[in-house]
Write a protein that holds these residues in place. Structure first.
Motif, PDB file in Angstrom:
ATOM      1  N   PRO A   1       3.581  -6.491 -23.462  1.00 26.17           N
ATOM      2  CA  PRO A   1       4.173  -6.459 -24.807  1.00 26.17           C
ATOM      3  C   PRO A   1       5.663  -6.786 -24.803  1.00 26.17           C
ATOM      4  N   LEU A   2       6.386  -6.375 -23.743  1.00 29.78           N
ATOM      5  CA  LEU A   2       7.817  -6.692 -23.634  1.00 29.78           C
ATOM      6  C   LEU A   2       8.031  -8.178 -23.443  1.00 29.78           C
ATOM      7  N   MET A   3       7.157  -8.803 -22.645  1.00 27.30           N
ATOM      8  CA  MET A   3       7.258 -10.245 -22.453  1.00 27.30           C
ATOM      9  C   MET A   3       7.007 -10.979 -23.769  1.00 27.30           C
ATOM     10  N   GLU A   4       6.029 -10.534 -24.517  1.00 26.92           N
ATOM     11  CA  GLU A   4       5.726 -11.163 -25.803  1.00 26.92           C
ATOM     12  C   GLU A   4       6.888 -10.981 -26.780  1.00 26.92           C
ATOM     13  N   GLU A   5       7.490  -9.805 -26.773  1.00 26.08           N
ATOM     14  CA  GLU A   5       8.647  -9.534 -27.633  1.00 26.08           C
ATOM     15  C   GLU A   5       9.814 -10.447 -27.262  1.00 26.08           C
ATOM     16  N   PHE A   6      10.061 -10.583 -25.973  1.00 24.38           N
ATOM     17  CA  PHE A   6      11.150 -11.433 -25.483  1.00 24.38           C
ATOM     18  C   PHE A   6      10.971 -12.882 -25.905  1.00 24.38           C
ATOM     19  N   PHE A   7       9.748 -13.393 -25.757  1.00 28.71           N
ATOM     20  CA  PHE A   7       9.493 -14.798 -26.076  1.00 28.71           C
ATOM     21  C   PHE A   7       9.525 -15.084 -27.580  1.00 28.71           C
ATOM     22  N   SER A   8       9.277 -14.069 -28.402  1.00 26.87           N
ATOM     23  CA  SER A   8       9.249 -14.286 -29.854  1.00 26.87           C
ATOM     24  C   SER A   8      10.568 -13.942 -30.549  1.00 26.87           C
ATOM     25  N   ALA A   9      11.473 -13.251 -29.847  1.00 30.08           N
ATOM     26  CA  ALA A   9      12.725 -12.789 -30.467  1.00 30.08           C
ATOM     27  C   ALA A   9      13.641 -13.947 -30.852  1.00 30.08           C
ATOM     28  N   ASN A  10      14.394 -13.752 -31.908  1.00 30.81           N
ATOM     29  CA  ASN A  10      15.453 -14.686 -32.324  1.00 30.81           C
ATOM     30  C   ASN A  10      14.964 -16.125 -32.504  1.00 30.81           C
ATOM     31  N   GLY A  11      13.822 -16.258 -33.139  1.00 25.11           N
ATOM     32  CA  GLY A  11      13.312 -17.598 -33.414  1.00 25.11           C
ATOM     33  C   GLY A  11      12.504 -18.221 -32.293  1.00 25.11           C
ATOM     34  N   GLY A  12      12.264 -17.479 -31.230  1.00 25.42           N
ATOM     35  CA  GLY A  12      11.461 -17.991 -30.119  1.00 25.42           C
ATOM     36  C   GLY A  12      12.310 -18.436 -28.941  1.00 25.42           C
TER      37      GLY A  12
ATOM     38  N   THR B   1      11.672 -20.305 -26.327  1.00 19.78           N
ATOM     39  CA  THR B   1      11.597 -21.716 -25.928  1.00 19.78           C
ATOM     40  C   THR B   1      12.288 -22.639 -26.926  1.00 19.78           C
ATOM     41  N   ASN B   2      12.773 -22.094 -28.035  1.00 17.76           N
ATOM     42  CA  ASN B   2      13.587 -22.880 -28.978  1.00 17.76           C
ATOM     43  C   ASN B   2      15.078 -22.631 -28.769  1.00 17.76           C
ATOM     44  N   SER B   3      15.409 -21.742 -27.842  1.00 16.83           N
ATOM     45  CA  SER B   3      16.803 -21.319 -27.679  1.00 16.83           C
ATOM     46  C   SER B   3      17.625 -22.321 -26.876  1.00 16.83           C
ATOM     47  N   VAL B   4      18.928 -22.257 -27.054  1.00 13.60           N
ATOM     48  CA  VAL B   4      19.857 -23.095 -26.290  1.00 13.60           C
ATOM     49  C   VAL B   4      19.776 -22.748 -24.802  1.00 13.60           C
ATOM     50  N   SER B   5      19.664 -21.453 -24.497  1.00 12.36           N
ATOM     51  CA  SER B   5      19.587 -21.008 -23.107  1.00 12.36           C
ATOM     52  C   SER B   5      18.404 -21.648 -22.391  1.00 12.36           C
ATOM     53  N   TYR B   6      17.248 -21.646 -23.038  1.00 12.95           N
ATOM     54  CA  TYR B   6      16.041 -22.214 -22.434  1.00 12.95           C
ATOM     55  C   TYR B   6      16.205 -23.717 -22.189  1.00 12.95           C
TER      56      TYR B   6
END
Length: 289
Positions: A251-262, A264-269
């Motif tokens: 559940p923590l992994m799912e929360e991390f991947f979905s937070a702040n717009g996703g 894999t859409n982030s600048v960091s990723y």
């Protein structure tokens, strides 16, 4: 005078040795419940070395897409849950099946990193994170092999060639499908890892294999004499991190991947992808999505 063990004692000794071996084949990490209760803890990261995803830099330190994503995950947990979570690496990274089987047999906060395809069959024995990338598998040979123009012609174009692959991988499944549909006489030789499959193709002029995108890009970057056959490219599967079935971290992994717009859409990723795959790799990745 030495006493000779009876059959019962020998049987008990064998059982103890088997149990000891099973324990040694497991990794351990703190559960999220434990971390939350104590305010601190450690997770264990098993891995299989994969160019771009998990590899050693010039200083011998582990780096890669998976490594950097997990660093972001640990930072996210610490910031949002108010704990002090740390990570340690376990295993030697030499074998996909070795990493996979040990994570499956482990308990608590243990994660598997690398080119791990998400499949329904594996979901029955392991938990997955959300996907972090879509893979493109590249069909490769040595340069002197004629270009394959259609998969249906592979039995003639690749006549006399041996396919190398690691057992239990999606690349093995791809080759078995080709063997069943187009190339019944195909010879398949098994190796322990994708890296070894690549090495076999480099050594054997009468061979071919599937390489995941990161391995292919690494080969191109190092000017290795390999030839891509685009007609064989496959881009159907996604990679994810794995966890034991008893893990409470999913559940923590799912929360991390979905937070702040996703994630894999982030600048960091996106910076992570460019850092480890390069601009050419990112463009090829985007082209096959």
């Amino acid at each position: 005078m030495k006493r000779i063990l009876n059959l019962r004692e020998i049987g008990l000794l064998v059982v103890l040795l088997v149990l000891s071996s099973a324990v040694q084949a497991q990794y351990k990490g703190d559960t999220f419940k434990q971390v939350k209760a104590s305010g601190a803890g450690t997770i264990s990261l098993a891995y299989v070395e994969t160019p771009g995803f998990v590899y050693k830099d010039q200083s011998g330190h582990l780096t890669g897409i998976c490594i950097d994503i997990m660093k972001d995950f640990v930072d996210y947990v610490n910031k949002t849950k108010g704990v002090n979570l740390t990570a340690k690496y376990v295993g030697d990274g030499a074998s996909f099946s070795g990493m996979f089987d040990k994570v499956k047999a482990s308990s608590g906060g243990v994660f598997g990193l690398g080119n791990i395809t998400i499949t329904d069959a594996r979901k029955k024995v392991l938990k997955y994170s959300p996907p972090f990338i879509t893979n493109n598998a590249i069909l490769i040979t040595q340069p002197n092999v004629p270009t394959l123009t259609n998969l249906s012609n592979i039995s003639t174009t690749f006549a006399g060639l041996t396919a190398y692959t690691a057992k239990g991988t999606l690349n093995e499944k791809r080759l078995l499908t080709i063997k069943q549909q187009y190339f019944s006489a195909m010879k398949i030789a098994y190796v322990s890892s994708s890296l070894e499959a690549e090495e076999k193709v480099l050594q054997d002029p009468k061979s071919f294999s599937y390489l995941d995108l990161a391995f292919y890009l690494d080969a191109v970057a190092h000017r290795k004499p390999l030839k891509r056959h685009p007609v064989g490219d496959k881009s159907s599967e996604q990679f994810g991190f794995i966890m034991p079935m008893n893990s409470d971290w999913q559940p923590l992994m799912e929360e991390f991947f979905s937070a702040n717009g996703g994630y894999t859409n982030s600048v960091s990723y996106k910076k992570i992808l460019t850092k480890h795959l390069g601009d050419t790799g990112v463009k090829l990745l985007e082209a096959v999505q």
